[in-house]
Design a protein around this motif. Structure first.
Motif, PDB file in Angstrom:
ATOM      1  N   THR A   1       0.834  -1.192   0.000  1.00  0.00           N
ATOM      2  CA  THR A   1       0.000   0.000   0.000  1.00  0.00           C
ATOM      3  C   THR A   1       0.872   1.247   0.000  1.00  0.00           C
ATOM      4  OG1 THR A   1      -1.663  -1.195   1.277  1.00  0.00           O
ATOM      5  CG2 THR A   1      -1.876   1.196   1.180  1.00  0.00           C
TER       6      THR A   1
ATOM      7  N   THR B   1      -4.307   9.583  -6.678  1.00  0.00           N
ATOM      8  CA  THR B   1      -4.344   8.123  -6.674  1.00  0.00           C
ATOM      9  C   THR B   1      -5.287   7.607  -7.747  1.00  0.00           C
ATOM     10  OG1 THR B   1      -3.947   8.159  -4.289  1.00  0.00           O
ATOM     11  CG2 THR B   1      -4.740   6.098  -5.237  1.00  0.00           C
ATOM     12  N   SER B   2      -6.492   8.190  -7.811  1.00  0.00           N
ATOM     13  CA  SER B   2      -7.478   7.772  -8.809  1.00  0.00           C
ATOM     14  C   SER B   2      -6.957   7.983 -10.220  1.00  0.00           C
ATOM     15  CB  SER B   2      -8.776   8.552  -8.600  1.00  0.00           C
ATOM     16  OG  SER B   2      -9.741   8.197  -9.562  1.00  0.00           O
TER      17      SER B   2
ATOM     18  N   VAL C   1      -4.392   5.271 -11.040  1.00  0.00           N
ATOM     19  CA  VAL C   1      -5.045   3.973 -11.269  1.00  0.00           C
ATOM     20  C   VAL C   1      -5.615   3.917 -12.686  1.00  0.00           C
ATOM     21  CG1 VAL C   1      -7.020   2.534 -10.622  1.00  0.00           C
ATOM     22  CG2 VAL C   1      -5.549   3.497  -8.856  1.00  0.00           C
TER      23      VAL C   1
ATOM     24  N   THR D   1      -4.740  -2.356 -10.845  1.00  0.00           N
ATOM     25  CA  THR D   1      -4.538  -2.294  -9.394  1.00  0.00           C
ATOM     26  C   THR D   1      -5.861  -1.819  -8.792  1.00  0.00           C
ATOM     27  OG1 THR D   1      -3.799  -0.003  -9.444  1.00  0.00           O
ATOM     28  CG2 THR D   1      -2.115  -1.713  -9.704  1.00  0.00           C
TER      29      THR D   1
ATOM     30  N   SER E   1      -7.523   0.998  -5.377  1.00  0.00           N
ATOM     31  CA  SER E   1      -7.168   1.991  -4.364  1.00  0.00           C
ATOM     32  C   SER E   1      -8.311   2.180  -3.390  1.00  0.00           C
ATOM     33  CB  SER E   1      -6.842   3.334  -5.033  1.00  0.00           C
ATOM     34  OG  SER E   1      -7.970   3.832  -5.738  1.00  0.00           O
TER      35      SER E   1
ATOM     36  N   LEU F   1      -2.972   3.564  -2.658  1.00  0.00           N
ATOM     37  CA  LEU F   1      -2.865   2.715  -3.847  1.00  0.00           C
ATOM     38  C   LEU F   1      -2.346   1.341  -3.444  1.00  0.00           C
ATOM     39  CD1 LEU F   1      -2.739   2.317  -6.977  1.00  0.00           C
ATOM     40  CD2 LEU F   1      -0.434   3.321  -6.860  1.00  0.00           C
TER      41      LEU F   1
END
Length: 382
Positions: A332, A341-342, A345, A355, A357, A362
């Motif tokens: 993580t 983060t989004s 991804v 992956t 989150s 993540l």
């Protein structure tokens, strides 16, 4: 090394690097035959299907799970379609007419956390959540909380889903008050992180399931119930009528084994798949310890490749838990924001790297279908 177990999924997704196996794991090929076997058994037994399932398949599943967790009494394992059903059944065994005090953490999975948050709106529920961070002092702080008050239920994960930290549940259970139900959520550790429940099998409940690392897919969860337990869950179903009861007249009786926590009609296809997977792993010599060693090696290689890549966001500095000896099967990374983060991804997905989150965190999951080439390719797509 073990790609041969997953040929159907791998051939169906040739361009995908699947590193979300902590969320949805590829299923071994043997699960397809198991799925068909359930259909065949249904046609063979028809109305006698329940007798076959409860006399043959359920004991098979209980025995295999008990072997993994080193439990003395396989019959103390009961099945349900999901862990939330067990969570609410456990809560319904408490006396809602009095004050109910629940001790847990701020890092429990939604099946428990959402439910307990809703119940905390009721005046008789008091919920205390011990923060898991800072990780170095978590166990001491949780022990202090256990000693600070009387509790009606204690609930904690073996591996925390939002960090990968492994909790020393044996230590916590041994220090817990004996009269209070202690529930271990093992969903993110079952068939991933070795755990010997025998020293605490008389005190601890254990929740697990087949969806993640057990690789049997959704629909088959289980609860281990300590042998001396004599509870009367308010949320109960007709499966609890299947063993000898102590009912008198219209009294609602309960079994003395794990079926006191049984529910109602469920589709047992997933149990067939779980049995097939666990039996295949036994044939391959894949113990939980061996699986864990393989994944730890892959995680170490992943981190080494990351150091070479020098990524501005995904690096050792953003790694949430760095001790691989006390870590689950996903790494993580805590990024600057949920948006960052989004976005990452989504970008990785367009490059064929899958992956997942949770907020700004993540997660990269590792499985038996990954080899060194997959890991190096994955780092190259971050």
């Amino acid at each position: 090394m073990y790609k041969h177990l997953y040929q159907r999924f791998l051939k169906a997704n040739p361009a995908q690097l699947h590193f979300a196996c902590h969320s949805h794991h590829y299923w071994p090929d043997v699960t397809r035959d198991a799925q068909l076997q359930y259909w065949d058994d249904t046609t063979k037994y028809v109305d006698g299907k329940w007798e076959h399932i409860f006399s043959v398949k359920v004991p098979q599943g209980q025995k295999l799970i008990a072997e993994v967790l080193n439990l003395s009494d396989p019959e103390q394992i009961v099945f349900a379609p999901n862990t939330h059903e067990f969570v609410f059944r456990l809560l319904s065994s408490l006396d809602w007419g009095n004050k109910i005090r629940v001790l847990t953490t701020d890092s429990e999975f939604y099946s428990f956390d959402r439910q307990i948050n809703r119940l905390s709106e009721l005046p008789q529920f008091e919920v205390v959540k011990v923060p898991t961070q800072p990780f170095d002092s978590f166990h001491e702080r949780f022990e202090q909380a256990m000693e600070a008050a009387d509790w009606n239920l204690i609930f904690v994960s073996h591996v925390f889903f939002n960090s990968g930290l492994v909790c020393d549940v044996e230590r916590l259970v041994k220090d817990a008050p004996s009269e209070c139900p202690f529930i271990i959520d093992g969903y993110h550790s079952f068939m991933a992180v070795p755990l010997n429940l025998k020293p605490i099998q008389d005190k601890a409940f254990y929740l697990g399931g087949s969806y993640k690392y057990a690789q049997g897919g959704e629909g088959c969860c289980f609860l281990y119930v300590p042998p001396a337990t004599r509870h009367r869950p308010m949320y109960t179903g007709w499966f609890a009528e299947l063993s000898k009861l102590s009912a008198i007249g219209d009294e609602v009786g309960y079994p003395v084994d794990a079926l006191q926590y049984a529910g109602s009609t469920m589709d047992f296809t997933a149990l067939y798949r779980l049995i097939a997977t666990l039996e295949k792993f036994k044939d391959e010599g894949l113990t939980v310890t061996k699986i864990h060693q393989i994944v730890q090696q892959n995680q170490q290689l992943f981190l080494e490749e990351l150091e070479k890549a020098n990524h501005p966001l995904v690096n050792r500095g953003s790694l949430l838990v760095s001790d691989l000896k006390n870590h689950g099967h996903f790494l993580t990374f805590d990024l600057p924001s949920t948006e960052a983060t989004s976005d990452l991804v989504k970008k990785m997905k367009t490059r064929g790297l899958y992956t997942d989150s949770r907020g700004s965190r993540l997660r990269f999951g590792f499985g038996l279908y990954h080899d060194a080439a997959d890991i190096k390719a994955a780092v190259g797509k971050i």
